[in-house]
Design an enzyme around this catalytic site. Structure first.
Site, PDB file in Angstrom:
ATOM      1  N   LYS A 284       0.838  -1.210   0.000  1.00  0.00           N
ATOM      2  CA  LYS A 284       0.000   0.000   0.000  1.00  0.00           C
ATOM      3  C   LYS A 284       0.875   1.262   0.000  1.00  0.00           C
ATOM      4  O   LYS A 284       0.671   2.163  -0.802  1.00  0.00           O
ATOM      5  CB  LYS A 284      -0.920   0.016   1.240  1.00  0.00           C
ATOM      6  CG  LYS A 284      -1.814  -1.217   1.379  1.00  0.00           C
ATOM      7  CD  LYS A 284      -2.711  -1.147   2.591  1.00  0.00           C
ATOM      8  CE  LYS A 284      -1.999  -1.208   3.929  1.00  0.00           C
ATOM      9  NZ  LYS A 284      -1.339  -2.506   4.228  1.00  0.00           N
TER      10      LYS A 284
ATOM     11  N   ARG B 213      -9.977   0.544   8.423  1.00  0.00           N
ATOM     12  CA  ARG B 213      -9.550  -0.804   8.786  1.00  0.00           C
ATOM     13  C   ARG B 213     -10.625  -1.567   9.534  1.00  0.00           C
ATOM     14  O   ARG B 213     -10.411  -2.718   9.885  1.00  0.00           O
ATOM     15  CB  ARG B 213      -8.333  -0.693   9.711  1.00  0.00           C
ATOM     16  CG  ARG B 213      -7.019  -1.022   9.054  1.00  0.00           C
ATOM     17  CD  ARG B 213      -5.957  -0.706  10.083  1.00  0.00           C
ATOM     18  NE  ARG B 213      -4.777  -1.461   9.913  1.00  0.00           N
ATOM     19  CZ  ARG B 213      -3.678  -0.989   9.318  1.00  0.00           C
ATOM     20  NH1 ARG B 213      -3.661   0.204   8.780  1.00  0.00           N
ATOM     21  NH2 ARG B 213      -2.615  -1.728   9.258  1.00  0.00           N
TER      22      ARG B 213
ATOM     23  N   ARG C 229      11.980  -5.285   5.219  1.00  0.00           N
ATOM     24  CA  ARG C 229      11.706  -3.882   4.886  1.00  0.00           C
ATOM     25  C   ARG C 229      12.488  -2.892   5.747  1.00  0.00           C
ATOM     26  O   ARG C 229      12.649  -3.070   6.932  1.00  0.00           O
ATOM     27  CB  ARG C 229      10.214  -3.607   5.085  1.00  0.00           C
ATOM     28  CG  ARG C 229       9.882  -2.109   5.019  1.00  0.00           C
ATOM     29  CD  ARG C 229       8.430  -1.826   5.048  1.00  0.00           C
ATOM     30  NE  ARG C 229       7.767  -2.351   6.212  1.00  0.00           N
ATOM     31  CZ  ARG C 229       6.452  -2.313   6.370  1.00  0.00           C
ATOM     32  NH1 ARG C 229       5.694  -1.803   5.427  1.00  0.00           N
ATOM     33  NH2 ARG C 229       5.910  -2.790   7.458  1.00  0.00           N
TER      34      ARG C 229
ATOM     35  N   ARG D 255      10.918  -0.676  11.309  1.00  0.00           N
ATOM     36  CA  ARG D 255       9.780  -0.496  12.207  1.00  0.00           C
ATOM     37  C   ARG D 255       9.785  -1.501  13.350  1.00  0.00           C
ATOM     38  O   ARG D 255      10.155  -2.649  13.161  1.00  0.00           O
ATOM     39  CB  ARG D 255       8.471  -0.635  11.409  1.00  0.00           C
ATOM     40  CG  ARG D 255       8.081   0.635  10.705  1.00  0.00           C
ATOM     41  CD  ARG D 255       6.959   0.480   9.730  1.00  0.00           C
ATOM     42  NE  ARG D 255       5.809  -0.296  10.180  1.00  0.00           N
ATOM     43  CZ  ARG D 255       4.718  -0.476   9.450  1.00  0.00           C
ATOM     44  NH1 ARG D 255       4.642   0.095   8.246  1.00  0.00           N
ATOM     45  NH2 ARG D 255       3.722  -1.196   9.890  1.00  0.00           N
TER      46      ARG D 255
ATOM     47  N   ARG E 263      -0.827  -8.760  13.367  1.00  0.00           N
ATOM     48  CA  ARG E 263      -1.344  -7.820  12.352  1.00  0.00           C
ATOM     49  C   ARG E 263      -2.195  -8.554  11.316  1.00  0.00           C
ATOM     50  O   ARG E 263      -3.233  -8.056  10.877  1.00  0.00           O
ATOM     51  CB  ARG E 263      -0.178  -7.081  11.670  1.00  0.00           C
ATOM     52  CG  ARG E 263       0.412  -5.988  12.555  1.00  0.00           C
ATOM     53  CD  ARG E 263       1.853  -5.672  12.198  1.00  0.00           C
ATOM     54  NE  ARG E 263       2.030  -5.024  10.913  1.00  0.00           N
ATOM     55  CZ  ARG E 263       3.216  -4.899  10.316  1.00  0.00           C
ATOM     56  NH1 ARG E 263       4.311  -5.367  10.889  1.00  0.00           N
ATOM     57  NH2 ARG E 263       3.301  -4.286   9.157  1.00  0.00           N
TER      58      ARG E 263
HETATM   59  P1  AP5 Z   1       4.846  -1.601   1.838  1.00  0.00           P
HETATM   60  O1  AP5 Z   1       4.496  -0.788   0.652  1.00  0.00           O
HETATM   61  O2  AP5 Z   1       5.577  -0.937   2.939  1.00  0.00           O
HETATM   62  O3  AP5 Z   1       3.533  -2.371   2.388  1.00  0.00           O
HETATM   63  P2  AP5 Z   1       2.273  -1.827   3.172  1.00  0.00           P
HETATM   64  O4  AP5 Z   1       1.071  -2.464   2.572  1.00  0.00           O
HETATM   65  O5  AP5 Z   1       2.299  -0.345   3.261  1.00  0.00           O
HETATM   66  O6  AP5 Z   1       2.528  -2.537   4.574  1.00  0.00           O
HETATM   67  P3  AP5 Z   1       2.453  -1.964   6.050  1.00  0.00           P
HETATM   68  O7  AP5 Z   1       3.277  -2.893   6.897  1.00  0.00           O
HETATM   69  O8  AP5 Z   1       2.784  -0.514   6.106  1.00  0.00           O
HETATM   70  O9  AP5 Z   1       0.952  -2.188   6.368  1.00  0.00           O
HETATM   71  P4  AP5 Z   1       0.285  -2.195   7.711  1.00  0.00           P
HETATM   72  O10 AP5 Z   1      -1.114  -2.085   7.265  1.00  0.00           O
HETATM   73  O11 AP5 Z   1       0.624  -3.351   8.574  1.00  0.00           O
HETATM   74  O12 AP5 Z   1       0.941  -0.957   8.504  1.00  0.00           O
HETATM   75  P5  AP5 Z   1       0.424   0.511   8.825  1.00  0.00           P
HETATM   76  O13 AP5 Z   1       1.599   1.395   8.869  1.00  0.00           O
HETATM   77  O14 AP5 Z   1      -0.725   0.864   7.989  1.00  0.00           O
HETATM   78  O15 AP5 Z   1       5.688  -2.862   1.315  1.00  0.00           O
HETATM   79  C1  AP5 Z   1       6.247  -3.806   2.209  1.00  0.00           C
HETATM   80  C2  AP5 Z   1       7.611  -4.299   1.681  1.00  0.00           C
HETATM   81  O16 AP5 Z   1       7.406  -5.027   0.496  1.00  0.00           O
HETATM   82  C3  AP5 Z   1       8.582  -3.165   1.312  1.00  0.00           C
HETATM   83  O17 AP5 Z   1       9.885  -3.540   1.675  1.00  0.00           O
HETATM   84  C4  AP5 Z   1       8.440  -3.022  -0.202  1.00  0.00           C
HETATM   85  O18 AP5 Z   1       9.643  -2.571  -0.805  1.00  0.00           O
HETATM   86  C5  AP5 Z   1       8.116  -4.454  -0.606  1.00  0.00           C
HETATM   87  N1  AP5 Z   1       7.199  -4.503  -1.762  1.00  0.00           N
HETATM   88  C6  AP5 Z   1       6.111  -3.726  -1.979  1.00  0.00           C
HETATM   89  N2  AP5 Z   1       5.497  -4.061  -3.131  1.00  0.00           N
HETATM   90  C7  AP5 Z   1       6.223  -5.096  -3.645  1.00  0.00           C
HETATM   91  C8  AP5 Z   1       6.080  -5.889  -4.833  1.00  0.00           C
HETATM   92  N3  AP5 Z   1       5.082  -5.689  -5.698  1.00  0.00           N
HETATM   93  N4  AP5 Z   1       7.001  -6.867  -5.039  1.00  0.00           N
HETATM   94  C9  AP5 Z   1       8.014  -7.078  -4.158  1.00  0.00           C
HETATM   95  N5  AP5 Z   1       8.209  -6.359  -3.025  1.00  0.00           N
HETATM   96  C10 AP5 Z   1       7.314  -5.376  -2.781  1.00  0.00           C
HETATM   97  O19 AP5 Z   1      -0.131   0.312  10.320  1.00  0.00           O
HETATM   98  C11 AP5 Z   1       0.760   0.034  11.389  1.00  0.00           C
HETATM   99  C12 AP5 Z   1      -0.016  -0.060  12.690  1.00  0.00           C
HETATM  100  O20 AP5 Z   1      -0.652   1.204  12.983  1.00  0.00           O
HETATM  101  C13 AP5 Z   1      -1.173  -1.064  12.723  1.00  0.00           C
HETATM  102  O21 AP5 Z   1      -0.735  -2.374  13.026  1.00  0.00           O
HETATM  103  C14 AP5 Z   1      -2.057  -0.462  13.821  1.00  0.00           C
HETATM  104  O22 AP5 Z   1      -1.530  -0.713  15.096  1.00  0.00           O
HETATM  105  C15 AP5 Z   1      -1.949   1.032  13.559  1.00  0.00           C
HETATM  106  N6  AP5 Z   1      -2.956   1.532  12.602  1.00  0.00           N
HETATM  107  C16 AP5 Z   1      -2.696   2.107  11.389  1.00  0.00           C
HETATM  108  N7  AP5 Z   1      -3.851   2.460  10.779  1.00  0.00           N
HETATM  109  C17 AP5 Z   1      -4.850   2.089  11.618  1.00  0.00           C
HETATM  110  C18 AP5 Z   1      -6.264   2.166  11.531  1.00  0.00           C
HETATM  111  N8  AP5 Z   1      -6.866   2.699  10.455  1.00  0.00           N
HETATM  112  N9  AP5 Z   1      -6.988   1.681  12.571  1.00  0.00           N
HETATM  113  C19 AP5 Z   1      -6.393   1.146  13.670  1.00  0.00           C
HETATM  114  N10 AP5 Z   1      -5.058   1.042  13.810  1.00  0.00           N
HETATM  115  C20 AP5 Z   1      -4.280   1.505  12.787  1.00  0.00           C
HETATM  116 MG    MG Z   2       2.453   1.047   4.866  1.00  0.00          MG
END
Ligand code: AP5
Ligand code: MG
Length: 221
Positions: free
Chosen positions: A13, A87, A126, A160, A171
């Site tokens: 994402k 979410r 990552r 992270r 997660r």
């Molecule tokens: P990346 O693009 O970083 O993936 P992502 O989908 O953004 O993954 P996240 O880990 O950020 O998602 P998340 O939903 O767990 O975390 P968030 O920060 O939202 O890609 C990942 C890796 O893969 C990278 O190294 C990239 O280079 C590689 N990659 C990407 N695409 C690729 C491809 N096509 N091929 C190969 N490699 C590839 O949330 C974190 C925490 O915050 C949550 O756990 C929760 O505690 C809290 N939180 C956030 N939002 C909310 C909400 N709305 N409600 C409640 N709690 C929340």
């Molecule tokens: Mg992300």
């Protein structure tokens, strides 16, 4: 155009949102990034959410809806990309209400389909430039000079706290229990497009562009 990127942790994402920002001048609204910023700035809210995030659980709907509400009041440039929000069904309802109140619409929900097995490797490999936010990976995306960001030239790479196998398991469980029902929710509203998130980064970007331009990708088109 306002869009949601929907998918499990590591689906890509953030990676795709950054491309859309560069290519279309859209504004990325990542609740994860906002919460991590609050964590490092040591605000009361940041302290409250730190342990929850590190364990991989979801923070309360009230907190994240408040964060998004604040951002929606600003300029939306080429449109908002909701990354990691909504979410839960309550967050999805709240987003619909907030957009309506601001005279805005939700134009597309892009579901990024990936295989759980691929996510472990993506997440544990990552790291990110702490200065400009550019994302990297130990195997699939390394900078030209080790430790130095290709984008801004700084040597400030960070990992992270929740990028470990234990937190990832939580997660993923949170995703399947609380977030995946949104796929049906947006399908029923006829807003959903599904793309193959396992393809190469540029190919995923191509599928998203096609989805935003109204093409049929995979799934219901
Ligand atoms: P990346 O693009 O970083 O993936 P992502 O989908 O953004 O993954 P996240 O880990 O950020 O998602 P998340 O939903 O767990 O975390 P968030 O920060 O939202 O890609 C990942 C890796 O893969 C990278 O190294 C990239 O280079 C590689 N990659 C990407 N695409 C690729 C491809 N096509 N091929 C190969 N490699 C590839 O949330 C974190 C925490 O915050 C949550 O756990 C929760 O505690 C809290 N939180 C956030 N939002 C909310 C909400 N709305 N409600 C409640 N709690 C929340
Ligand atoms: Mg992300």
């Amino acid at each position: 155009m306002n869009i949601i990127l929907l998918g499990p942790p590591g689906a890509g994402k953030g990676t795709q949102a950054r491309k859309l920002v560069d290519e279309r001048g859209m504004i990325q609204l990542s609740t994860g990034d906002m919460l991590r910023e609050a964590k490092t700035s040591g605000t009361e809210m940041g302290l409250k959410v730190a342990a929850i995030m590190d364990a991989g659980e979801l923070v309360t709907d009230e907190i994240v809806i408040g964060l998004i509400e604040e951002k929606l009041q600003g300029d939306n440039g080429g449109g908002f990309i909701f990354d990691g929000f909504p979410r839960t069904l309550a967050q999805a309802d709240a987003l619909g209400d907030l957009l309506k109140r601001n005279g805005q619409t939700l134009d597309c929900v892009v579901e990024m389909q990936v295989d759980d097995n691929a996510l472990v490797g993506r997440i544990t490999g990552r790291y990110t430039c702490g200065s400009c936010g550019e994302g990297y990976h130990d195997v699939t995306k390394v900078p030209a000079v080790e430790g130095k960001c290709d984008n801004c030239g700084e040597s400030n790479m960070q990992r992270r706290a929740d990028d470990n196998e234990d937190s990832l398991r939580t997660r993923l469980m949170e995703y399947y229990k609380k977030t995946s029902p949104l796929i049906g929710y947006y399908y029923a509203k006829d807003d959903l497009k599904s793309v193959d998130g396992l393809a190469a980064i540029d190919d995923v970007a191509g599928s998203i562009t096609a989805a935003l331009n109204g093409g049929d990708i995979i799934g219901n088109g």
